[in-house]
Design a protein around this motif. Structure first.
Motif, PDB file in Angstrom:
ATOM      1  N   VAL A 321       0.816  -1.082   0.027  1.00 54.61           N
ATOM      2  CA  VAL A 321      -0.009  -0.043   0.111  1.00 54.61           C
ATOM      3  C   VAL A 321       0.757   1.272  -0.023  1.00 54.61           C
ATOM      4  O   VAL A 321       1.929   0.982   0.130  1.00 54.61           O
ATOM      5  CB  VAL A 321      -0.900  -0.021   1.132  1.00 54.61           C
ATOM      6  N   ASN A 322       0.146   2.402  -0.405  1.00 58.31           N
ATOM      7  CA  ASN A 322       1.050   3.615  -0.159  1.00 58.31           C
ATOM      8  C   ASN A 322       0.384   4.362   1.177  1.00 58.31           C
ATOM      9  O   ASN A 322      -0.840   4.026   1.619  1.00 58.31           O
ATOM     10  CB  ASN A 322       0.452   4.618  -1.293  1.00 58.31           C
ATOM     11  N   PRO A 323       1.603   5.183   1.814  1.00 60.97           N
ATOM     12  CA  PRO A 323       1.113   5.596   3.263  1.00 60.97           C
ATOM     13  C   PRO A 323       0.314   6.881   2.799  1.00 60.97           C
ATOM     14  O   PRO A 323       0.058   7.481   1.771  1.00 60.97           O
ATOM     15  CB  PRO A 323       2.321   6.257   3.392  1.00 60.97           C
ATOM     16  N   ILE A 324      -0.334   7.245   3.750  1.00 58.75           N
ATOM     17  CA  ILE A 324      -1.136   8.602   3.649  1.00 58.75           C
ATOM     18  C   ILE A 324       0.006   9.723   4.266  1.00 58.75           C
ATOM     19  O   ILE A 324       0.287   9.560   5.329  1.00 58.75           O
ATOM     20  CB  ILE A 324      -2.360   8.309   4.756  1.00 58.75           C
ATOM     21  N   VAL A 325      -0.208  10.638   3.381  1.00 57.79           N
ATOM     22  CA  VAL A 325       0.892  11.745   3.814  1.00 57.79           C
ATOM     23  C   VAL A 325       0.271  12.830   4.165  1.00 57.79           C
ATOM     24  O   VAL A 325      -0.656  13.487   3.730  1.00 57.79           O
ATOM     25  CB  VAL A 325       1.724  12.291   2.563  1.00 57.79           C
ATOM     26  N   LEU A 326       0.823  13.499   5.572  1.00 52.82           N
ATOM     27  CA  LEU A 326       0.229  14.604   6.086  1.00 52.82           C
ATOM     28  C   LEU A 326       1.175  15.765   5.799  1.00 52.82           C
ATOM     29  O   LEU A 326       2.385  15.732   6.514  1.00 52.82           O
ATOM     30  CB  LEU A 326       0.147  14.407   7.655  1.00 52.82           C
ATOM     31  N   GLU A 327       0.727  16.745   5.186  1.00 57.37           N
ATOM     32  CA  GLU A 327       1.711  17.579   4.514  1.00 57.37           C
ATOM     33  C   GLU A 327       1.732  18.955   5.584  1.00 57.37           C
ATOM     34  O   GLU A 327       2.831  19.447   5.328  1.00 57.37           O
ATOM     35  CB  GLU A 327       1.265  18.175   3.041  1.00 57.37           C
ATOM     36  N   THR A 328       0.791  19.356   6.392  1.00 53.77           N
ATOM     37  CA  THR A 328       1.002  20.263   7.040  1.00 53.77           C
ATOM     38  C   THR A 328       1.343  20.158   8.352  1.00 53.77           C
ATOM     39  O   THR A 328       1.040  19.408   9.314  1.00 53.77           O
ATOM     40  CB  THR A 328      -0.357  21.297   7.100  1.00 53.77           C
ATOM     41  N   PRO A 329       2.548  20.770   8.745  1.00 56.43           N
ATOM     42  CA  PRO A 329       3.125  20.733  10.130  1.00 56.43           C
ATOM     43  C   PRO A 329       2.549  21.403  11.225  1.00 56.43           C
ATOM     44  O   PRO A 329       1.783  22.790  10.757  1.00 56.43           O
ATOM     45  CB  PRO A 329       4.488  21.065   9.742  1.00 56.43           C
ATOM     46  N   ASN A 330       2.559  21.109  12.347  1.00 51.71           N
ATOM     47  CA  ASN A 330       2.325  22.057  13.387  1.00 51.71           C
ATOM     48  C   ASN A 330       0.754  22.219  13.544  1.00 51.71           C
ATOM     49  O   ASN A 330       0.194  23.368  13.968  1.00 51.71           O
ATOM     50  CB  ASN A 330       3.088  23.386  13.644  1.00 51.71           C
ATOM     51  N   VAL A 331      -0.076  21.247  13.244  1.00 53.98           N
ATOM     52  CA  VAL A 331      -1.586  21.243  13.282  1.00 53.98           C
ATOM     53  C   VAL A 331      -2.037  19.894  13.511  1.00 53.98           C
ATOM     54  O   VAL A 331      -1.378  18.885  13.447  1.00 53.98           O
ATOM     55  CB  VAL A 331      -2.129  21.714  11.898  1.00 53.98           C
ATOM     56  N   TYR A 332      -3.113  19.774  13.906  1.00 60.07           N
ATOM     57  CA  TYR A 332      -3.840  18.407  14.449  1.00 60.07           C
ATOM     58  C   TYR A 332      -4.630  17.942  13.252  1.00 60.07           C
ATOM     59  O   TYR A 332      -5.366  19.038  12.382  1.00 60.07           O
ATOM     60  CB  TYR A 332      -4.831  18.835  15.575  1.00 60.07           C
ATOM     61  N   TYR A 333      -4.577  16.766  12.670  1.00 65.16           N
ATOM     62  CA  TYR A 333      -5.238  16.192  11.554  1.00 65.16           C
ATOM     63  C   TYR A 333      -6.323  15.363  12.439  1.00 65.16           C
ATOM     64  O   TYR A 333      -6.250  14.591  13.251  1.00 65.16           O
ATOM     65  CB  TYR A 333      -4.412  15.393  10.937  1.00 65.16           C
ATOM     66  N   GLU A 334      -7.528  15.340  11.801  1.00 67.94           N
ATOM     67  CA  GLU A 334      -8.622  14.608  11.866  1.00 67.94           C
ATOM     68  C   GLU A 334      -8.908  13.535  10.808  1.00 67.94           C
ATOM     69  O   GLU A 334      -9.148  13.889   9.609  1.00 67.94           O
ATOM     70  CB  GLU A 334      -9.745  15.117  12.410  1.00 67.94           C
ATOM     71  N   ILE A 335      -8.787  12.253  10.960  1.00 68.55           N
ATOM     72  CA  ILE A 335      -8.553  11.197   9.952  1.00 68.55           C
ATOM     73  C   ILE A 335      -9.805  10.399   9.918  1.00 68.55           C
ATOM     74  O   ILE A 335      -9.743   9.622  11.074  1.00 68.55           O
ATOM     75  CB  ILE A 335      -7.297  10.622   9.590  1.00 68.55           C
ATOM     76  N   ASP A 336     -10.753  10.300   9.199  1.00 71.55           N
ATOM     77  CA  ASP A 336     -11.651   9.102   9.165  1.00 71.55           C
ATOM     78  C   ASP A 336     -11.431   8.340   8.172  1.00 71.55           C
ATOM     79  O   ASP A 336     -11.295   8.468   6.939  1.00 71.55           O
ATOM     80  CB  ASP A 336     -13.265   9.967   8.853  1.00 71.55           C
ATOM     81  N   ILE A 337     -11.712   6.965   8.497  1.00 71.78           N
ATOM     82  CA  ILE A 337     -11.624   5.909   7.440  1.00 71.78           C
ATOM     83  C   ILE A 337     -12.651   5.015   7.762  1.00 71.78           C
ATOM     84  O   ILE A 337     -13.399   4.588   8.876  1.00 71.78           O
ATOM     85  CB  ILE A 337     -10.280   5.143   7.826  1.00 71.78           C
ATOM     86  N   ASN A 338     -12.979   4.343   6.446  1.00 72.22           N
ATOM     87  CA  ASN A 338     -14.272   3.216   6.421  1.00 72.22           C
ATOM     88  C   ASN A 338     -13.602   2.088   5.696  1.00 72.22           C
ATOM     89  O   ASN A 338     -13.246   2.171   4.503  1.00 72.22           O
ATOM     90  CB  ASN A 338     -15.517   3.855   5.783  1.00 72.22           C
ATOM     91  N   ILE A 339     -13.165   1.168   6.329  1.00 77.24           N
ATOM     92  CA  ILE A 339     -12.408   0.117   5.756  1.00 77.24           C
ATOM     93  C   ILE A 339     -13.241  -0.942   4.866  1.00 77.24           C
ATOM     94  O   ILE A 339     -12.774  -1.328   3.942  1.00 77.24           O
ATOM     95  CB  ILE A 339     -11.675  -0.717   6.759  1.00 77.24           C
ATOM     96  N   LYS A 340     -14.429  -0.821   5.291  1.00 78.33           N
ATOM     97  CA  LYS A 340     -15.468  -1.403   4.341  1.00 78.33           C
ATOM     98  C   LYS A 340     -15.944  -0.895   3.081  1.00 78.33           C
ATOM     99  O   LYS A 340     -15.934  -1.392   2.067  1.00 78.33           O
ATOM    100  CB  LYS A 340     -16.714  -1.849   4.966  1.00 78.33           C
ATOM    101  N   GLU A 341     -16.059   0.453   3.035  1.00 74.38           N
ATOM    102  CA  GLU A 341     -16.280   1.345   1.786  1.00 74.38           C
ATOM    103  C   GLU A 341     -15.024   1.730   1.133  1.00 74.38           C
ATOM    104  O   GLU A 341     -15.083   2.253   0.042  1.00 74.38           O
ATOM    105  CB  GLU A 341     -17.065   2.527   2.304  1.00 74.38           C
ATOM    106  N   ALA A 342     -13.803   1.299   1.931  1.00 77.65           N
ATOM    107  CA  ALA A 342     -12.563   1.592   1.168  1.00 77.65           C
ATOM    108  C   ALA A 342     -12.336   3.244   1.159  1.00 77.65           C
ATOM    109  O   ALA A 342     -12.009   3.636  -0.116  1.00 77.65           O
ATOM    110  CB  ALA A 342     -12.238   0.836  -0.121  1.00 77.65           C
ATOM    111  N   THR A 343     -12.592   4.048   2.121  1.00 75.05           N
ATOM    112  CA  THR A 343     -12.863   5.445   1.919  1.00 75.05           C
ATOM    113  C   THR A 343     -12.003   6.070   3.073  1.00 75.05           C
ATOM    114  O   THR A 343     -11.984   5.429   4.121  1.00 75.05           O
ATOM    115  CB  THR A 343     -14.289   6.165   1.827  1.00 75.05           C
ATOM    116  N   TYR A 344     -11.533   7.217   3.001  1.00 79.76           N
ATOM    117  CA  TYR A 344     -10.916   8.087   3.918  1.00 79.76           C
ATOM    118  C   TYR A 344     -11.037   9.686   3.649  1.00 79.76           C
ATOM    119  O   TYR A 344     -11.355   9.947   2.732  1.00 79.76           O
ATOM    120  CB  TYR A 344      -9.600   7.666   4.315  1.00 79.76           C
ATOM    121  N   SER A 345     -10.847  10.328   4.731  1.00 76.67           N
ATOM    122  CA  SER A 345     -10.947  11.790   4.573  1.00 76.67           C
ATOM    123  C   SER A 345     -10.104  12.349   5.586  1.00 76.67           C
ATOM    124  O   SER A 345      -9.786  11.846   6.663  1.00 76.67           O
ATOM    125  CB  SER A 345     -12.323  12.238   4.905  1.00 76.67           C
ATOM    126  N   LEU A 346      -9.431  13.817   5.361  1.00 76.38           N
ATOM    127  CA  LEU A 346      -8.576  14.417   5.895  1.00 76.38           C
ATOM    128  C   LEU A 346      -9.210  15.849   6.358  1.00 76.38           C
ATOM    129  O   LEU A 346      -9.727  16.392   5.443  1.00 76.38           O
ATOM    130  CB  LEU A 346      -7.206  14.372   5.426  1.00 76.38           C
TER     131      LEU A 346
END
Length: 509
Positions: A321-346
């Motif tokens: 697999v490829n990694p999910i890359v977090l580009e912005t430093p010094n912030v909090y990320y909220e990451i939602d994943i749905n492994i059945k629907e194969a979706t994610y959001s940042l």
């Protein structure tokens, strides 16, 4: 009485120097019976011990005339002990069972020592034996540094033979003998014995091919050292369809096993096949993956599809697999994943938008309760077994994120010993040990994954989005102290995020 025995001993010694001695006696009936030296039958003349541990010299001592004393000496260990049998029993003993325990200083650095054991009878005759004490005693059971968790999962995929990479690492404070692996249903592992070849560490890795069917395999791992001390770990290897995993973890490092706790980071299970991670990103380009197991990227690793980076997928290991890359430093990320629907959001939010339960400004005067007439003090948090003791382990607030704390301060060293058992809470500092103000507990004392705010005084920042003494799912935070055991000695660093309720103790760089 003792003075009289000494006089008799001297008298006997005087006559023994003559050409012909028939023995001597006194009015109390003590006499030189056989003119022989005492006999000492020690259980062993080689004992194994270690710094901070005991050794016990044992044996049966006999003398027809009567034993008056036993001396044990070793200058290097500062051992100089005389067991005066006449003083203890009021008379000499013709037979005495010696059992003398001595504790070696925990700071001792020597490798071996000789203890001289001298037995003296009432005629002044002596018998001496040397006991060799070597510092190679084995007091600890083997430790599994890396092993499968309670359940290891392999997911079925169309046209792909399910495989599982078994990784096991074991250490011992002295010498390992072997590792035995039993996987019920697999002939090559029923059981497989891997010899340690006289080493204190054993690493085993092998890829296992499994049948393409839903099936559970019971696994048992037994590590045995040279003194036959053993440690057993049990697990279940489950080949299954995609499932709604009870737990999911965020991994931002390849090193998943050298932490005391906290790596990888557990995230929230928000619904069927759905998970939410909150993560503070310190630098640009951080790569993350999601895992349903803590100890390895195998057998299941969630990341981005190699052909379509907008789609979540999984593979047996992160190379698929490829990694999910977090580009912005010094912030909090909220990451939602749905492994059945194969979706994610940042999405991101700033450290100023983030909230935590602390109701004081760090390092500034606070209005925390205190005894009448006592001065105010500055607010800090630390780890320890009381708010007073927390003052000895104060956290340092991160320069870029006020919710993030570290111990020790930059440039300082914090060393932990292998086998050390910690016992602490995270709390505010208070010079008089006031409780119930600003504190955190954990979810599991010996397997720590998250921290819950625990203020019995309900001392809470009113802007905090969380709930005092409740987890995110609404269940109660219990009064569980943090009690991890250190598996590998070295220098460590404690990182704690009051906004996330997450912490970790990891090797210091």
């Amino acid at each position: 009485m003792r003075t009289r025995f000494l006089k008799v001993s001297l008298l006997c010694a005087f006559f023994a120097a003559g050409v012909f001695v028939t023995g001597c006696s006194d009015d109390n009936g003590y006499s030189d019976v056989d003119g022989q030296s005492p006999v000492a039958e020690l259980k062993t003349t080689h004992l194994q011990s270690a710094a901070g541990h005991d050794f016990t010299i044992e044996g049966t001592l006999t003398d027809a005339d009567g034993i008056s004393a036993v001396r044990l000496t070793c200058a290097e260990l500062f051992l100089d002990k005389t067991i005066d049998l006449i003083e203890i029993y009021g008379e000499p003993k013709t037979s005495y069972n010696l059992s003398y325990k001595f504790n070696i200083s925990k700071n001792e650095i020597g490798e071996q020592f000789t203890v001289k054991v001298t037995v003296v009878d009432i005629g002044g005759r002596e018998t001496s034996q040397d006991v060799l004490v070597t510092m190679d005693g084995d007091y600890e059971n083997p430790v599994f540094v890396k092993a499968p968790g309670e359940k290891a999962i392999v997911l079925l995929a169309d046209g792909v033979t399910p495989t599982y990479t078994l990784n096991v690492s074991v250490t011992d404070d002295q010498v390992l003998k072997y590792l035995e692996i039993l996987i019920e249903g697999l002939p090559d592992y029923s059981p497989l014995r891997v010899m340690a070849d006289g080493k204190g560490e054993l690493n085993f890795s092998k890829k296992i091919e499994l049948t393409n069917e839903v099936k559970d395999y019971k696994m048992t791992f037994t590590a045995v050292d040279n003194t036959d001390k053993s440690t057993v770990v049990k697990s279940v290897l489950s080949v299954s369809e995609l499932q709604d995993f009870e737990k999911m973890y965020l991994a931002d490092t390849d090193d998943l096993t050298n932490d005391v706790f906290g790596v990888p980071m557990v995230i929230n299970h928000t619904g069927s096949f759905q998970y939410k991670a909150r993560y503070y990103n310190k630098e640009e380009g951080t790569q993350i993956y999601f895992l349903p197991q803590k100890e390895s990227f195998e057998p299941v690793c969630f990341g981005l599809n190699l052909e379509d980076k907008d789609k979540l997928t999984y593979a047996s290991g992160k190379d698929g697999v490829n990694p999910i890359v977090l580009e912005t430093p010094n912030v909090y990320y909220e990451i939602d994943i749905n492994i059945k629907e194969a979706t994610y959001s940042l999405k991101t939010y700033s450290v100023s938008e983030a909230t935590d339960p602390i109701n004081y400004e760090y390092g500034q005067l606070c209005d925390m309760p205190r005894n009448a007439g006592e001065p105010q003090f500055n607010f800090y948090i630390g780890w320890g077994d009381s708010p007073q003791n927390a003052g000895e382990h104060l956290f340092v607030q991160d320069a870029n994120n006020p919710h993030l704390f570290y111990y020790p301060a930059a440039g300082e060293t914090w060393s932990l010993e292998s086998g050390e058992e910690m016992n602490f809470i995270i709390s505010n500092y208070h010079p008089n040990g006031w409780w119930d103000q600003v504190e955190w507990r954990c979810d599991n004392s010996t397997d720590i994954e998250k921290f819950g705010y625990f203020s019995k005084a309900d001392n809470v920042n009113p802007n905090w989005e969380g709930t005092n003494r409740k987890w995110a799912d609404g269940s109660s935070v219990q009064d569980y102290w943090m009690k991890p055991t250190i598996t590998k000695g070295g220098n460590y660093r404690f990182e704690f995020d009051a906004h996330l309720g997450r912490g970790k103790i990891v090797p210091a760089n």
